[in-house]
Design a protein around this motif. Structure first.
Motif, PDB file in Angstrom:
ATOM      1  N   GLN B 259       0.795  -1.217   0.000  1.00 56.41           N
ATOM      2  CA  GLN B 259       0.000   0.000   0.000  1.00 56.41           C
ATOM      3  C   GLN B 259       0.826   1.265   0.000  1.00 56.41           C
ATOM      4  OE1 GLN B 259      -3.234   0.204   2.746  1.00 56.41           O
ATOM      5  NE2 GLN B 259      -4.631  -0.731   1.281  1.00 56.41           N
ATOM      6  N   PHE B 260       0.082   2.323  -0.173  1.00 52.63           N
ATOM      7  CA  PHE B 260       0.642   3.570  -0.675  1.00 52.63           C
ATOM      8  C   PHE B 260       1.458   4.362   0.324  1.00 52.63           C
ATOM      9  CE2 PHE B 260      -3.960   3.056  -1.539  1.00 52.63           C
ATOM     10  CZ  PHE B 260      -3.824   2.298  -2.676  1.00 52.63           C
ATOM     11  N   THR B 261       2.274   5.194  -0.299  1.00 56.40           N
ATOM     12  CA  THR B 261       2.895   6.274   0.422  1.00 56.40           C
ATOM     13  C   THR B 261       2.607   7.498  -0.429  1.00 56.40           C
ATOM     14  OG1 THR B 261       4.997   7.210   1.076  1.00 56.40           O
ATOM     15  CG2 THR B 261       5.058   5.700  -0.741  1.00 56.40           C
ATOM     16  N   GLY B 262       2.826   8.663   0.110  1.00 53.83           N
ATOM     17  CA  GLY B 262       2.554   9.877  -0.650  1.00 53.83           C
ATOM     18  C   GLY B 262       2.585  11.048   0.311  1.00 53.83           C
ATOM     19  N   SER B 263       2.590  12.236  -0.237  1.00 53.29           N
ATOM     20  CA  SER B 263       2.627  13.414   0.624  1.00 53.29           C
ATOM     21  C   SER B 263       1.915  14.547  -0.093  1.00 53.29           C
ATOM     22  CB  SER B 263       4.073  13.789   0.909  1.00 53.29           C
ATOM     23  OG  SER B 263       4.700  14.169  -0.292  1.00 53.29           O
ATOM     24  N   LYS B 264       2.018  15.754   0.443  1.00 55.55           N
ATOM     25  CA  LYS B 264       1.366  16.894  -0.186  1.00 55.55           C
ATOM     26  C   LYS B 264       1.969  17.178  -1.560  1.00 55.55           C
ATOM     27  CE  LYS B 264      -0.285  19.058   3.987  1.00 55.55           C
ATOM     28  NZ  LYS B 264       0.273  19.604   5.214  1.00 55.55           N
ATOM     29  N   THR B 265       3.273  16.868  -1.687  1.00 58.49           N
ATOM     30  CA  THR B 265       3.944  17.182  -2.951  1.00 58.49           C
ATOM     31  C   THR B 265       4.003  15.961  -3.878  1.00 58.49           C
ATOM     32  OG1 THR B 265       6.017  16.772  -1.815  1.00 58.49           O
ATOM     33  CG2 THR B 265       5.371  19.067  -2.096  1.00 58.49           C
ATOM     34  N   GLU B 266       4.018  14.763  -3.293  1.00 60.39           N
ATOM     35  CA  GLU B 266       4.137  13.548  -4.098  1.00 60.39           C
ATOM     36  C   GLU B 266       2.774  12.868  -4.183  1.00 60.39           C
ATOM     37  OE1 GLU B 266       7.093  11.836  -5.194  1.00 60.39           O
ATOM     38  OE2 GLU B 266       8.280  13.625  -4.761  1.00 60.39           O
ATOM     39  N   PRO B 267       2.333  12.484  -5.389  1.00 57.94           N
ATOM     40  CA  PRO B 267       1.074  11.741  -5.477  1.00 57.94           C
ATOM     41  C   PRO B 267       1.240  10.345  -4.871  1.00 57.94           C
ATOM     42  CG  PRO B 267       2.152  11.829  -7.622  1.00 57.94           C
ATOM     43  CD  PRO B 267       2.975  12.658  -6.695  1.00 57.94           C
ATOM     44  N   PRO B 268       0.134   9.732  -4.455  1.00 64.20           N
ATOM     45  CA  PRO B 268       0.259   8.401  -3.841  1.00 64.20           C
ATOM     46  C   PRO B 268       0.881   7.395  -4.803  1.00 64.20           C
ATOM     47  CG  PRO B 268      -2.007   9.214  -3.715  1.00 64.20           C
ATOM     48  CD  PRO B 268      -1.255  10.188  -4.539  1.00 64.20           C
ATOM     49  N   GLN B 269       1.678   6.521  -4.250  1.00 66.78           N
ATOM     50  CA  GLN B 269       2.357   5.488  -5.035  1.00 66.78           C
ATOM     51  C   GLN B 269       2.338   4.181  -4.264  1.00 66.78           C
ATOM     52  OE1 GLN B 269       6.401   6.925  -5.560  1.00 66.78           O
ATOM     53  NE2 GLN B 269       6.106   6.935  -7.772  1.00 66.78           N
ATOM     54  N   PHE B 270       2.304   3.064  -5.006  1.00 68.53           N
ATOM     55  CA  PHE B 270       2.528   1.784  -4.352  1.00 68.53           C
ATOM     56  C   PHE B 270       3.972   1.745  -3.856  1.00 68.53           C
ATOM     57  CE2 PHE B 270      -0.891   0.187  -7.272  1.00 68.53           C
ATOM     58  CZ  PHE B 270      -1.753  -0.270  -6.292  1.00 68.53           C
ATOM     59  N   THR B 271       4.203   0.937  -2.835  1.00 69.86           N
ATOM     60  CA  THR B 271       5.564   0.745  -2.338  1.00 69.86           C
ATOM     61  C   THR B 271       5.933  -0.714  -2.592  1.00 69.86           C
ATOM     62  OG1 THR B 271       4.719   0.196  -0.163  1.00 69.86           O
ATOM     63  CG2 THR B 271       5.322   2.502  -0.563  1.00 69.86           C
ATOM     64  N   ARG B 272       7.168  -1.058  -2.318  1.00 69.98           N
ATOM     65  CA  ARG B 272       7.556  -2.434  -2.647  1.00 69.98           C
ATOM     66  C   ARG B 272       8.473  -3.084  -1.611  1.00 69.98           C
ATOM     67  NH1 ARG B 272       9.833  -0.810  -8.468  1.00 69.98           N
ATOM     68  NH2 ARG B 272      11.327  -2.465  -8.374  1.00 69.98           N
ATOM     69  N   GLY B 273       8.385  -4.398  -1.568  1.00 69.13           N
ATOM     70  CA  GLY B 273       9.282  -5.199  -0.743  1.00 69.13           C
ATOM     71  C   GLY B 273       9.987  -6.172  -1.665  1.00 69.13           C
ATOM     72  N   TYR B 274      11.193  -6.580  -1.277  1.00 68.18           N
ATOM     73  CA  TYR B 274      11.992  -7.417  -2.171  1.00 68.18           C
ATOM     74  C   TYR B 274      12.547  -8.638  -1.467  1.00 68.18           C
ATOM     75  CZ  TYR B 274      15.251  -8.558  -5.932  1.00 68.18           C
ATOM     76  OH  TYR B 274      15.918  -9.174  -6.953  1.00 68.18           O
ATOM     77  N   GLY B 275      12.377  -9.783  -2.102  1.00 69.81           N
ATOM     78  CA  GLY B 275      12.949 -11.019  -1.572  1.00 69.81           C
ATOM     79  C   GLY B 275      13.730 -11.731  -2.650  1.00 69.81           C
TER      80      GLY B 275
END
Lengths: 152, 366
Positions: B259-275
């Motif tokens: 699920q997303f991250t985002g801020s007032k300046t950055e639009p929401p984006q998916f985030t990622r995990g790596y294995g």
């Protein structure tokens, strides 16, 4: 030897990679069939060690250390002074020695023979194996489809 | 504290001889060969390679045989052997986009470019014991074949990235820390955490990942992609002056879309995990991706809710099964001197208590 026949780096890169990846017994079979036993002196006797394999976070990001793999290396010089290097996966010293001999011979007039009798058969062995796996993988390719949920 | 003891050599020798005999088991049963273990217990072999942190199937098979199938003991043997080897160099980062996939599935897109390829999976089996396997000597039905896929198999995250929908993974060429060469320094970096998780105990990493799913630092993962296959390893060879492929290894890679991250300046984006693990370790790779994602809370501007999987120190310092079992199992070795002092201490305390009680009784009587 004649320096004119010296393979360019790209060609050398390709066959050294092939020799490194091929199983030791496959390299041995084709090398033995060639029936060459050139004299040589060691510059570096076969030595077993590791290489740390790096990968990238998320596949493309910052590098990290994934783990090591075993590698055997050696270097030798033919009687006429041509130098061969062997770096192969695993811990088989004969495999490394054969790779180094092939590397050296590939810089001499034996190049064509070595290519035809050793490198090409090894390449086709690996291609066949990869093709067979790819064919089995392809047979497990699926098409999932989503079902419309019932209303009640 | 462990204090060295002397003696017992004959008993130790005899114990080890018996161990060898027990390892072999009933002589009427054929002995296992290294090749049999390598070929027929492949997932045990890959686990030992992943957590032993050394890719060498024959060596892992030997370790499993020597350890009587105790995989942590086998991992211990591999780690010990590894320390005796010189390191010739460091590979260029492997290119997992270029992997020849035996298996490649996405839980987020059904029509993923390159297709969904199940590979030799336990998924969709009924988990019923197959008694046919108890009858020896039957060759399996050959696996069906189809026209091999020729199309490229791009990473799922790559096309999410094209739309800017997922946080990017910008490449860099920084030298990552190596916990096999220098002790873990905290707070750590993501490359350090990934190395630690890649060699961490599967059970531990699985439990940590599961805890995030149950609510201890939930991060809403989708398996964007899971792939298993062969990838060449390339290394710079100084004496040649160029890099060559020094081998090919099997790896398992899992990328989660969270699920997303985002801020007032950055639009929401998916985030990622790596294995990513050496060998075929699917459960471990998925677990690693979930734990990697949980540990990124700070970088992604999330709250630390105090979940164990968010605690870098807790995860990194407890994920290594060789460190853990070394410390745990040493307590079964002789601690006679230590215990002697404890015995003396408790006797002294009891004497003092008893004396105090006697005095009290006397006082009461007076």
């Amino acid at each position: 030897m004649s320096l004119k026949q010296k393979p360019d780096n790209e060609a050398r890169q390709a066959y050294l990679g092939l020799l490194a990846k091929a199983p030791a017994h496959v390299v041995a079979t084709h090398w033995d069939a060639l029936g060459l036993a050139p004299e040589f002196t060691w510059l570096r006797v076969p030595e077993i060690g590791t290489a740390m394999v790096r990968a990238r976070a998320g596949g493309t990001g910052a590098p990290f250390n994934l783990g090591e793999m075993s590698v055997t290396r050696c270097a030798l010089k033919l009687a006429d002074g041509v130098v061969g290097h062997g770096y192969v996966q695993g811990r088989d010293k004969t495999h490394a020695q054969t790779a180094a001999l092939i590397d050296a011979l590939m810089q001499t007039e034996a190049q064509a023979d070595v290519e035809a009798a050793v490198l090409e058969p090894i390449q086709s062995h690996l291609d066949h194996k990869a093709e067979a796996r790819a064919a089995k993988a392809a047979a497990t390719k699926v098409d999932f489809f989503t079902m419309v949920r019932g209303e009640d | 504290m462990y204090v060295a003891v002397k003696g017992g050599e004959r008993a130790i020798d005899n114990a080890h001889t018996w161990l060898a005999e027990e390892r072999r088991g009933d002589l009427d049963v054929a002995e296992l060969s290294i090749a049999q273990i390598r070929e027929q217990l492949k997932l045990a072999v890959t686990r030992v390679m992943a957590e032993g942190s050394l890719y060498d199937p024959d060596l892992a098979a030997l370790a499993i045989k020597q350890a009587r199938g105790d995989l942590i003991e086998a991992i211990f043997l591999i780690r010990a052997y590894r320390t005796t080897l010189p390191r010739f160099g460091v590979s260029n980062p492997i290119d997992t986009a270029d992997m020849t996939c035996d298996r490649r599935v996405s839980a987020t897109y059904k029509d993923v470019p390159g297709g969904q390829v199940l590979g030799p999976t336990f998924d969709y089996t009924h988990r019923l014991l197959d008694f046919a396997l108890a009858a020896e000597g039957e060759a399996p039905v050959p696996a069906p074949k189809a026209e091999p896929r020729r199309e490229p198999t791009p990473h799922v995250t790559e096309f999410l990235n094209k739309e800017g929908l997922i946080q990017g993974e910008a490449p860099n060429d920084e030298t990552p820390p190596d916990l096999t060469r220098e002790p873990i320094k905290l707070p750590g970096t993501r490359p350090l955490r990934l190395q630690s998780l890649a060699r961490g105990d599967e059970g531990f990493v699985l439990s940590m990942a599961y805890s995030t799913q149950r609510g201890y630092g939930r991060n809403h993962p989708f398996v964007g992609e899971l792939r298993i296959g062969q990838v060449p390893v390339e290394m710079e060879i100084p004496e040649l002056g160029f890099s060559i492929e020094i081998g090919e290894i099997e790896v398992t890679e899992c990328e989660t879309v969270n699920q997303f991250t985002g801020s007032k300046t950055e639009p929401p984006q998916f985030t990622r995990g790596y294995g990513l693990t050496l060998g075929m370790c699917e459960r471990k790779a998925i677990s690693m991706a979930l734990v990697d994602r949980a540990l990124r809370w700070e970088e992604l501007g999330e709250d630390n809710v105090g979940a164990p999987a968010q605690d870098e120190e807790f995860v990194l310092m407890h994920s290594d099964n060789i460190q853990a079992s070394g410390f745990l199992e040493h307590i079964k070795l002789p601690h006679y001197v230590d215990f002697q002092s404890e015995l003396e201490l408790i006797r002294k305390i009891r004497r003092e208590v008893a004396q105090a009680q006697t005095e009290q009784t006397q006082e009461a009587a007076e």
